[in-house]
Design a protein around this motif. Structure first.
Motif, PDB file in Angstrom:
ATOM      1  N   HIS A  73      -1.006  -6.544 -11.738  1.00  0.00           N
ATOM      2  CA  HIS A  73      -0.246  -7.345 -12.139  1.00  0.00           C
ATOM      3  C   HIS A  73       0.706  -7.232 -11.374  1.00  0.00           C
ATOM      4  O   HIS A  73       1.439  -7.883 -11.587  1.00  0.00           O
ATOM      5  CB  HIS A  73       0.326  -6.922 -13.585  1.00  0.00           C
ATOM      6  CG  HIS A  73       1.681  -7.941 -14.327  1.00  0.00           C
ATOM      7  ND1 HIS A  73       0.849  -9.126 -14.294  1.00  0.00           N
ATOM      8  CD2 HIS A  73       3.021  -7.788 -14.597  1.00  0.00           C
ATOM      9  CE1 HIS A  73       2.042  -9.839 -15.005  1.00  0.00           C
ATOM     10  NE2 HIS A  73       3.282  -8.827 -15.157  1.00  0.00           N
ATOM     11  N   HIS A 118       7.832 -15.725 -15.878  1.00  0.00           N
ATOM     12  CA  HIS A 118       7.197 -15.107 -14.173  1.00  0.00           C
ATOM     13  C   HIS A 118       7.137 -16.763 -13.365  1.00  0.00           C
ATOM     14  O   HIS A 118       6.507 -17.057 -12.287  1.00  0.00           O
ATOM     15  CB  HIS A 118       5.953 -14.920 -14.460  1.00  0.00           C
ATOM     16  CG  HIS A 118       6.043 -13.663 -14.995  1.00  0.00           C
ATOM     17  ND1 HIS A 118       5.761 -12.984 -16.277  1.00  0.00           N
ATOM     18  CD2 HIS A 118       5.530 -11.932 -14.403  1.00  0.00           C
ATOM     19  CE1 HIS A 118       5.766 -12.272 -16.150  1.00  0.00           C
ATOM     20  NE2 HIS A 118       5.696 -11.336 -15.517  1.00  0.00           N
ATOM     21  N   HIS A 154      13.359  -9.317 -14.637  1.00  0.00           N
ATOM     22  CA  HIS A 154      11.568  -9.109 -14.477  1.00  0.00           C
ATOM     23  C   HIS A 154      11.925  -9.542 -13.760  1.00  0.00           C
ATOM     24  O   HIS A 154      10.659  -8.286 -12.991  1.00  0.00           O
ATOM     25  CB  HIS A 154      10.866  -9.788 -16.313  1.00  0.00           C
ATOM     26  CG  HIS A 154       9.557  -9.394 -15.887  1.00  0.00           C
ATOM     27  ND1 HIS A 154       8.968  -8.174 -15.901  1.00  0.00           N
ATOM     28  CD2 HIS A 154       8.190 -10.019 -15.270  1.00  0.00           C
ATOM     29  CE1 HIS A 154       7.657  -8.292 -16.189  1.00  0.00           C
ATOM     30  NE2 HIS A 154       7.179  -8.938 -15.354  1.00  0.00           N
ATOM     31  N   HIS A 210       9.727  -6.830 -10.045  1.00  0.00           N
ATOM     32  CA  HIS A 210       8.247  -7.320  -9.576  1.00  0.00           C
ATOM     33  C   HIS A 210       8.461  -6.957  -8.513  1.00  0.00           C
ATOM     34  O   HIS A 210       7.619  -6.354  -7.195  1.00  0.00           O
ATOM     35  CB  HIS A 210       7.699  -8.518  -9.730  1.00  0.00           C
ATOM     36  CG  HIS A 210       6.548  -8.833 -11.138  1.00  0.00           C
ATOM     37  ND1 HIS A 210       5.604  -8.896 -10.159  1.00  0.00           N
ATOM     38  CD2 HIS A 210       7.149  -9.359 -11.820  1.00  0.00           C
ATOM     39  CE1 HIS A 210       5.091  -9.484 -12.311  1.00  0.00           C
ATOM     40  NE2 HIS A 210       6.170  -9.263 -13.230  1.00  0.00           N
TER      41      HIS A 210
HETATM   42 ZN   LIG Z   1       5.414  -9.287 -14.685  1.00  0.00          ZN
END
Ligand SMILES: [Zn+2]
Ligand SMILES: [Zn+2]
Length: 338
Positions: A216, A270, A291, A295
């Motif tokens: 991921h 995302h 989020h 990343h």
């Molecule tokens: Zn993610």
């Protein structure tokens, strides 16, 4: 000194973090529900407000109602292990993921429907040998469909089979307990955040990170399909949040809403863009800067804005440059040779 962002014409205030093309107001807002001292008015506004703006939670609830009313097989059919209802659920899951993932990707990345307006990270999707098929988008679509949607479907099949047989507590109708019906949606928002935080911390442990979650995290910058690009072990754990429905009485709308929040919600979160803009109007909340920070900086923001678990455990990145320095120092500490 204030600077103007040429892409958005939004006045970026002094103290803006120049590491981003766009970011929301910093420090980023977290749910005030757990604030000490308590702020009941702000908490209530956050809790109730979620359902009254065009944002992913509202779209998931509407889709869940439509799914249960028109698409979900009858409970009586799901009592036996028959292929037809299972394929029907698989079609709903694959169909909804493919439709939303493709729509978001085409609008934002292929047709550049809003150029780089409200885009967090200016970089395009990446071509690199670290991705399956050498391209971020093909890699992400492949792992989404071959792994995450499969586990989403398997968990859903298991739940509806046991629910149809009365082996877990269920709600046959909303009238059975309207208060619980409404209350459970609020609980599910917290549960999703709580469960995600802990399974996410687990797969950040070095061994699991190396063999599982690194897939991921190939995505340093993200696009819609990155949301479900997961290793099968992660897909299995991520959708295990459904286990709450094996314990607490649930209506099918609760379960489908919860599963859409996990699956379709990840495609939105995302997206890489804070909001979707149609005809120069900010139409819908999409990406999660909270989020997006995870990343880019890895060892921060394991949870979500709904519960301040990262704040409580010292891993909260609020988007500011000071927080970047703090998280980098923390990362050095975590990975220092013992
Ligand atoms: Zn993610
Ligand atoms: Zn992670």
């Amino acid at each position: 000194m204030a600077k103007s962002d040429p892409n958005t014409d939004i006045e970026v205030p002094a103290g803006a973090n120049r590491a981003w093309n766009f970011h929301p107001k910093l420090p980023i807002a977290m749910s005030p529900v757990f604030d000490i001292p308590p702020r009941p008015k702000a908490a209530l506004t956050w809790l109730i407000g979620t359902w009254f703006k065009l944002a992913p939670p509202l779209s998931h609830i509407l889709l869940a109602v439509i799914t249960v009313a028109f698409l979900l097989p009858a409970m009586s059919a799901m009592q036996t292990l028959d292929a037809s209802w299972m394929l029907q659920i698989a079609a709903i899951n694959f169909g909804s993921a493919i439709l939303l993932g493709t729509a978001l990707h085409l609008y934002l990345y292929v047709f550049s429907g809003q150029q780089t307006r409200l885009k967090f990270d200016i970089r395009p999707m990446e071509k690199s040998s670290r991705f399956t098929f050498g391209y971020q988008v093909w890699d992400n679509i492949f792992w989404s469909l071959a792994s995450s949607v499969v586990f989403w479907t398997l968990w859903t099949l298991l739940y509806f089979h046991v629910a149809a047989n009365g082996w877990v507590p269920t709600m046959q109708s909303i009238g059975q307990s309207p208060i619980w019906f409404v209350l459970f949606f609020f609980i599910l928002r917290f549960w999703q955040s709580f469960h995600f935080y802990w399974i996410h911390r687990l797969i950040h442990m070095p061994l699991l990170f190396k063999h599982v979650h690194s897939l991921h995290h190939r995505n340093v910058n993200v696009g819609p399909w990155s949301g479900l690009a997961m290793h099968p072990v992660e897909g299995f754990l991520y959708f295990s949040g459904i286990l709450i429905h094996f314990v607490l009485p649930s209506h099918p709308i609760h379960v489908i809403f919860h599963m859409y929040s996990l699956s379709l919600g990840a495609l939105y979160s995302h997206a890489g863009f804070d909001k979707l803009i149609f005809r120069d109007t900010e139409a819908m909340k999409a990406g999660s800067f909270h989020h997006q920070l995870h990343h880019r900086y890895f060892e921060c923001n394991y949870g979500s804005e709904e519960m301040p678990l990262d704040r409580w455990f010292g891993s909260f990145h609020d988007g500011t440059e000071a927080a970047t320095k703090r998280i980098r120092a923390r990362k050095k500490l975590i990975f220092a040779p013992k």
